[in-house]
Motif scaffolding. Sequence first.
Motif: not given
Length: 348
Positions: A165-173, A228-239
């Motif tokens: 629902r939050i992602g669909n505030r804009a064009e979300w892929q 902080n050592e991961l080599d990517f930035e996630p579109d979604v994170a579930v903590e």
Amino acid sequence: MRAVTVTPGSPNSLRCDPDWPEPVTAEGGVLVEALAVGICGTDHEIIAGHYGEAPPGVRDLVLGHESLGRVLEDPSGTLQPGDLVAGIVRSPDPVPCPNCAVGEWDMCRNGRYTEHGIKALPGFARDRWRVQPQFAVGLDPALARVGMLLEPTSVVAKAWEHIERIGNRAEWQPQTVLVTGAGPIGLLAALLAVQRGLTVHVLDRATTGPKPDLVSALGATYHATPVNELDFEPDVAVECTGAPTVVLDVMCKAGINGIVCLTGVSSGGRKIDFDAGSLNRALVLENNVVFGSVNANRRHWDMAAAALARADRSWLESLITRRVPVGAYAEAYRPQPDDIKVVLDFTA
């Protein structure tokens, strides 16, 4: 009948009462024979006396909110004898608040809701239990050994619904998902992400035991390094850990327009030296969203049932690392190093 109970507020009062009274019809028209209950951190905290509330006028609380059973009777005809079923944990408050009034009791505004095995309603860790038909969720018969996973799956089904629902505030892929914590909630969150066709990464401290293999079996990537050592930035994170440093690191790691869903509950009391200004700047300039999610309503339970029905049964069974008969109930509530999901078996 047998019931596993505690006296809320009294640490280590866990016991199995062999003469617990049968459930009264006021609890609900659907009578269910218990097959199993799952055990989670909430149960351990209640046993430790940190919280928990017995029903009005009663000293003890029956534990168990991750249920699985077979219907014995349902006068409403909604379910048939022999149907596999789970009981929804939360019931709306009696006022009701605006959200409870429309079936969104997971978003209760006044805190007067009740919860089986947690707050003012007897739980499902007893030979027989009752619920109202609208709080009984039918399950695919093929889930007879894993249906107690429905409750934790409902929690992540809600989380994913709100993420979308939050992602669909804009064009979300979205493409990349990071899940922190490979306990039951984290692994089930990863399952639902894989079912959505996303590239999934799961991070946990464990380097041995079943967790890396369970993640690999999903087709996801396992990490045992700091966020902080991961080599990517996630579109979604579930903590899913609730560990304060991990929570902050995940918030900092999210990509542009990233969404961070917090499902882990921190214990509090720990202070961390942290640059809140830099985090605020990043969240604002990158249009990021951070939100918390807990519990679930009927819609999410139905979504969870569908997700489990689509999942690989052997993978779901692998989440259950111990099945303990009720006669050895104390052992079930004693954590072991490689536990993922422990189940108390009422059929043994």
